[in-house]
Write a protein that holds these residues in place. Structure first.
Motif, PDB file in Angstrom:
ATOM      1  N   LEU A  49       0.809  -1.212   0.000  1.00  0.00           N
ATOM      2  CA  LEU A  49       0.000   0.000   0.000  1.00  0.00           C
ATOM      3  C   LEU A  49       0.843   1.264   0.000  1.00  0.00           C
ATOM      4  O   LEU A  49       0.435   2.297  -0.538  1.00  0.00           O
ATOM      5  CB  LEU A  49      -0.918   0.014   1.233  1.00  0.00           C
ATOM      6  N   LEU A  50       2.027   1.188   0.595  1.00  0.00           N
ATOM      7  CA  LEU A  50       2.874   2.365   0.742  1.00  0.00           C
ATOM      8  C   LEU A  50       3.748   2.626  -0.472  1.00  0.00           C
ATOM      9  O   LEU A  50       4.006   3.778  -0.813  1.00  0.00           O
ATOM     10  CB  LEU A  50       3.752   2.209   1.992  1.00  0.00           C
ATOM     11  N   PHE A  51       4.185   1.568  -1.145  1.00  0.00           N
ATOM     12  CA  PHE A  51       5.199   1.729  -2.186  1.00  0.00           C
ATOM     13  C   PHE A  51       4.695   1.491  -3.608  1.00  0.00           C
ATOM     14  O   PHE A  51       5.443   1.707  -4.558  1.00  0.00           O
ATOM     15  CB  PHE A  51       6.379   0.790  -1.909  1.00  0.00           C
ATOM     16  N   THR A  52       3.467   1.035  -3.770  1.00  0.00           N
ATOM     17  CA  THR A  52       2.936   0.759  -5.102  1.00  0.00           C
ATOM     18  C   THR A  52       2.120   1.950  -5.592  1.00  0.00           C
ATOM     19  O   THR A  52       1.087   2.288  -5.002  1.00  0.00           O
ATOM     20  CB  THR A  52       2.057  -0.503  -5.089  1.00  0.00           C
ATOM     21  N   THR A  53       2.579   2.572  -6.656  1.00  0.00           N
ATOM     22  CA  THR A  53       1.913   3.775  -7.175  1.00  0.00           C
ATOM     23  C   THR A  53       0.449   3.516  -7.488  1.00  0.00           C
ATOM     24  O   THR A  53      -0.421   4.353  -7.201  1.00  0.00           O
ATOM     25  CB  THR A  53       2.644   4.274  -8.437  1.00  0.00           C
ATOM     26  N   GLU A  54       0.157   2.363  -8.058  1.00  0.00           N
ATOM     27  CA  GLU A  54      -1.218   2.021  -8.413  1.00  0.00           C
ATOM     28  C   GLU A  54      -2.135   2.054  -7.192  1.00  0.00           C
ATOM     29  O   GLU A  54      -3.251   2.595  -7.243  1.00  0.00           O
ATOM     30  CB  GLU A  54      -1.242   0.630  -9.048  1.00  0.00           C
ATOM     31  N   LEU A  55      -1.675   1.496  -6.077  1.00  0.00           N
ATOM     32  CA  LEU A  55      -2.498   1.458  -4.871  1.00  0.00           C
ATOM     33  C   LEU A  55      -2.575   2.825  -4.196  1.00  0.00           C
ATOM     34  O   LEU A  55      -3.602   3.160  -3.590  1.00  0.00           O
ATOM     35  CB  LEU A  55      -1.950   0.416  -3.898  1.00  0.00           C
ATOM     36  N   ILE A  56      -1.523   3.606  -4.294  1.00  0.00           N
ATOM     37  CA  ILE A  56      -1.561   4.962  -3.735  1.00  0.00           C
ATOM     38  C   ILE A  56      -2.598   5.801  -4.476  1.00  0.00           C
ATOM     39  O   ILE A  56      -3.425   6.494  -3.866  1.00  0.00           O
ATOM     40  CB  ILE A  56      -0.172   5.619  -3.821  1.00  0.00           C
ATOM     41  N   GLN A  57      -2.575   5.730  -5.799  1.00  0.00           N
ATOM     42  CA  GLN A  57      -3.538   6.492  -6.594  1.00  0.00           C
ATOM     43  C   GLN A  57      -4.962   6.014  -6.353  1.00  0.00           C
ATOM     44  O   GLN A  57      -5.897   6.827  -6.264  1.00  0.00           O
ATOM     45  CB  GLN A  57      -3.176   6.383  -8.078  1.00  0.00           C
ATOM     46  N   LEU A  58      -5.135   4.703  -6.219  1.00  0.00           N
ATOM     47  CA  LEU A  58      -6.465   4.156  -5.960  1.00  0.00           C
ATOM     48  C   LEU A  58      -6.988   4.639  -4.612  1.00  0.00           C
ATOM     49  O   LEU A  58      -8.153   5.060  -4.496  1.00  0.00           O
ATOM     50  CB  LEU A  58      -6.410   2.627  -6.002  1.00  0.00           C
ATOM     51  N   LYS A  59      -6.144   4.594  -3.600  1.00  0.00           N
ATOM     52  CA  LYS A  59      -6.538   5.081  -2.270  1.00  0.00           C
ATOM     53  C   LYS A  59      -6.983   6.540  -2.327  1.00  0.00           C
ATOM     54  O   LYS A  59      -8.031   6.907  -1.768  1.00  0.00           O
ATOM     55  CB  LYS A  59      -5.361   4.929  -1.304  1.00  0.00           C
ATOM     56  N   ASP A  60      -6.195   7.361  -2.996  1.00  0.00           N
ATOM     57  CA  ASP A  60      -6.521   8.789  -3.067  1.00  0.00           C
ATOM     58  C   ASP A  60      -7.826   9.027  -3.826  1.00  0.00           C
ATOM     59  O   ASP A  60      -8.641   9.877  -3.436  1.00  0.00           O
ATOM     60  CB  ASP A  60      -5.377   9.554  -3.732  1.00  0.00           C
ATOM     61  N   GLN A  61      -8.033   8.280  -4.909  1.00  0.00           N
ATOM     62  CA  GLN A  61      -9.274   8.435  -5.669  1.00  0.00           C
ATOM     63  C   GLN A  61     -10.485   8.049  -4.831  1.00  0.00           C
ATOM     64  O   GLN A  61     -11.504   8.746  -4.828  1.00  0.00           O
ATOM     65  CB  GLN A  61      -9.224   7.578  -6.938  1.00  0.00           C
ATOM     66  N   LEU A  62     -10.389   6.947  -4.115  1.00  0.00           N
ATOM     67  CA  LEU A  62     -11.518   6.506  -3.299  1.00  0.00           C
ATOM     68  C   LEU A  62     -11.790   7.493  -2.170  1.00  0.00           C
ATOM     69  O   LEU A  62     -12.949   7.715  -1.793  1.00  0.00           O
ATOM     70  CB  LEU A  62     -11.240   5.113  -2.740  1.00  0.00           C
ATOM     71  N   GLY A  63     -10.745   8.098  -1.632  1.00  0.00           N
ATOM     72  CA  GLY A  63     -10.947   9.128  -0.625  1.00  0.00           C
ATOM     73  C   GLY A  63     -11.657  10.345  -1.192  1.00  0.00           C
ATOM     74  O   GLY A  63     -12.553  10.915  -0.558  1.00  0.00           O
ATOM     75  N   ASP A  64     -11.293  10.729  -2.401  1.00  0.00           N
ATOM     76  CA  ASP A  64     -11.898  11.902  -3.028  1.00  0.00           C
ATOM     77  C   ASP A  64     -13.377  11.699  -3.341  1.00  0.00           C
ATOM     78  O   ASP A  64     -14.132  12.676  -3.440  1.00  0.00           O
ATOM     79  CB  ASP A  64     -11.154  12.251  -4.323  1.00  0.00           C
ATOM     80  N   PHE A  65     -13.799  10.446  -3.505  1.00  0.00           N
ATOM     81  CA  PHE A  65     -15.186  10.164  -3.876  1.00  0.00           C
ATOM     82  C   PHE A  65     -15.986   9.596  -2.703  1.00  0.00           C
ATOM     83  O   PHE A  65     -16.972   8.890  -2.901  1.00  0.00           O
ATOM     84  CB  PHE A  65     -15.225   9.196  -5.067  1.00  0.00           C
ATOM     85  N   GLU A  66     -15.587   9.944  -1.478  1.00  0.00           N
ATOM     86  CA  GLU A  66     -16.249   9.373  -0.306  1.00  0.00           C
ATOM     87  C   GLU A  66     -17.714   9.806  -0.181  1.00  0.00           C
ATOM     88  O   GLU A  66     -18.512   9.119   0.471  1.00  0.00           O
ATOM     89  CB  GLU A  66     -15.491   9.752   0.967  1.00  0.00           C
ATOM     90  N   ASP A  67     -18.089  10.926  -0.779  1.00  0.00           N
ATOM     91  CA  ASP A  67     -19.472  11.397  -0.671  1.00  0.00           C
ATOM     92  C   ASP A  67     -20.393  10.785  -1.717  1.00  0.00           C
ATOM     93  O   ASP A  67     -21.593  11.090  -1.735  1.00  0.00           O
ATOM     94  CB  ASP A  67     -19.516  12.924  -0.785  1.00  0.00           C
ATOM     95  N   CYS A  68     -19.855   9.945  -2.584  1.00  0.00           N
ATOM     96  CA  CYS A  68     -20.666   9.295  -3.619  1.00  0.00           C
ATOM     97  C   CYS A  68     -21.059   7.892  -3.170  1.00  0.00           C
ATOM     98  O   CYS A  68     -20.274   7.195  -2.530  1.00  0.00           O
ATOM     99  CB  CYS A  68     -19.882   9.201  -4.930  1.00  0.00           C
TER     100      CYS A  68
END
Length: 359
Positions: A110-129
């Motif tokens: 989760l910390l070192f994989t760019t794909e998972l970092i971007q996925l985490k951030d995207q899911l955080g940004d869409f928490e109200d959906c």
């Protein structure tokens, strides 16, 4: 004269969330954000919690499958939804989601994989959906790979019905626990840490996603943007240590000066760059500064956080045995050369130079 008693609206929402829905009621997808704090903005978001729960379960299954089944007679890990009374359709949707994570993400960090970092951030940004595909509302199209969107949207009703309320309440309790100290000490502590590292604390509040499950360490920080993820259920993140973990993770955004100084000094002296010295230094610094803060905090004196405050405070690194597991030499260097700098008896450059010269 009797003053009217007022409860801040954000606190009222938090307390109402802790009460949870009545038994048998439909469970809506409430998210919670504590915006009225300095330094940090604390979130309990649905999608990022679902993501980490699936990742955690997939990692457990991967660890079990990687063992030699003939050499060990261990039983498969129990699902977090075991004994929750899932229907066959719900069980299939959940198993399919875990299987997808097992194949695609379980062997990634989760910390070192760019794909998972971007996925985490995207899911955080869409928490109200309440969706990620944008079928109902265009602005809720998270832009995720179609297969992943399908998996998450299929697992979401299961998680929402059987686990989200429990996880959200745990997250809100954690926020409620740490908020008083952040409110009282956050600004001064952030300025103190920034001064130590000879930099500035980020101008914008650092987003903190509070989740039931984080990574193996219980918390991690990613940059670009700077975001912290902390587990509310991890026993290492409870009591006064919750406050320390929060600022330790936040310090990852300002500690680059230390790492740069250590590397520069090693190159000048033609010495190998010590692995994790900078990280041990961040643990040590946050712990020692927090110890002083708790000694003077009215919140600690009122015993609003369980644990021994002040000089009796057991810092995270000592309590978890980090120095005993390979950092013992670093601890000696930090106590001998870095502590005088924290006490104002040495300069930053001199402390770094003396530590490196003694390696």
């Amino acid at each position: 004269m009797v003053r009217p008693f007022r409860i801040p609206w954000s606190h009222l929402l938090l307390l109402l969330g802790l009460l949870g829905p009545p038994s048998g009621a439909a469970r809506p997808q409430f998210n919670y954000t504590e915006p009225q704090l300095p330094v940090f903005e604390l979130h309990s978001g649905f999608w990022i919690n679902l993501h980490h729960t699936l990742y955690s379960e997939a990692r457990q299954r991967r660890a079990f499958l990687s063992r030699d089944a003939n050499a060990t007679k261990s039983t498969p890990p129990k699902s977090v939804l075991a004994a929750k009374g899932l229907t066959d359709a719900e069980q299939k949707a959940w198993d399919d989601a875990v299987a997808y994570y097992l194949v695609n993400y379980a062997d990634k960090d989760l910390l070192f994989t760019t794909e998972l970092i971007q996925l985490k951030d995207q899911l955080g940004d869409f928490e109200d959906c309440d969706e990620l595909s944008g079928r109902k509302r265009k602005f809720c199209d998270a832009g995720l790979p179609p297969n992943l969107t399908q998996v998450l949207e299929a697992a979401a009703p299961v998680y929402r019905a059987h686990l989200w309320t429990e996880h959200d309440q745990a997250n809100r309790r954690w926020i409620l626990q740490v908020a008083p100290l952040v409110r009282e000490q956050g600004v001064g502590l952030s300025e103190r840490l920034a001064d130590i590292y000879q930099t500035r604390w980020p101008h914008e509040k650092i987003r903190v996603d509070v989740v039931a499950y984080a990574n193996w360490a219980g918390a991690y920080t990613t940059v670009g943007p700077l975001r912290v993820t902390i587990s509310s259920l991890d026993p290492r993140n409870q009591g006064p240590q919750a406050f320390e973990v929060l600022f330790h993770e936040g310090s990852h955004g300002i500690a680059e000066t230390v790492q740069t100084a250590i590397i520069r000094e090693c190159r000048q002296r033609d010495k190998p760059i010590p692995r994790d010295l900078w990280h041990a230094l961040v643990f040590y610094t946050t712990g020692e500064v927090i110890r002083t803060v708790l000694a003077s905090s009215s919140v600690s004196r009122a015993d609003k956080l369980k644990g021994a405050p002040g000089n009796g405070y057991d810092t995270y690194a000592f309590r978890e045995g980090l120095y005993q597991r390979g950092w013992k030499n670093y601890l000696e260097l930090l106590q001998r050369f870095w502590q005088p700098y924290l006490d104002g008896k040495a300069s930053f450059d001199d402390a770094i130079a003396r530590m490196v010269s003694s390696l």
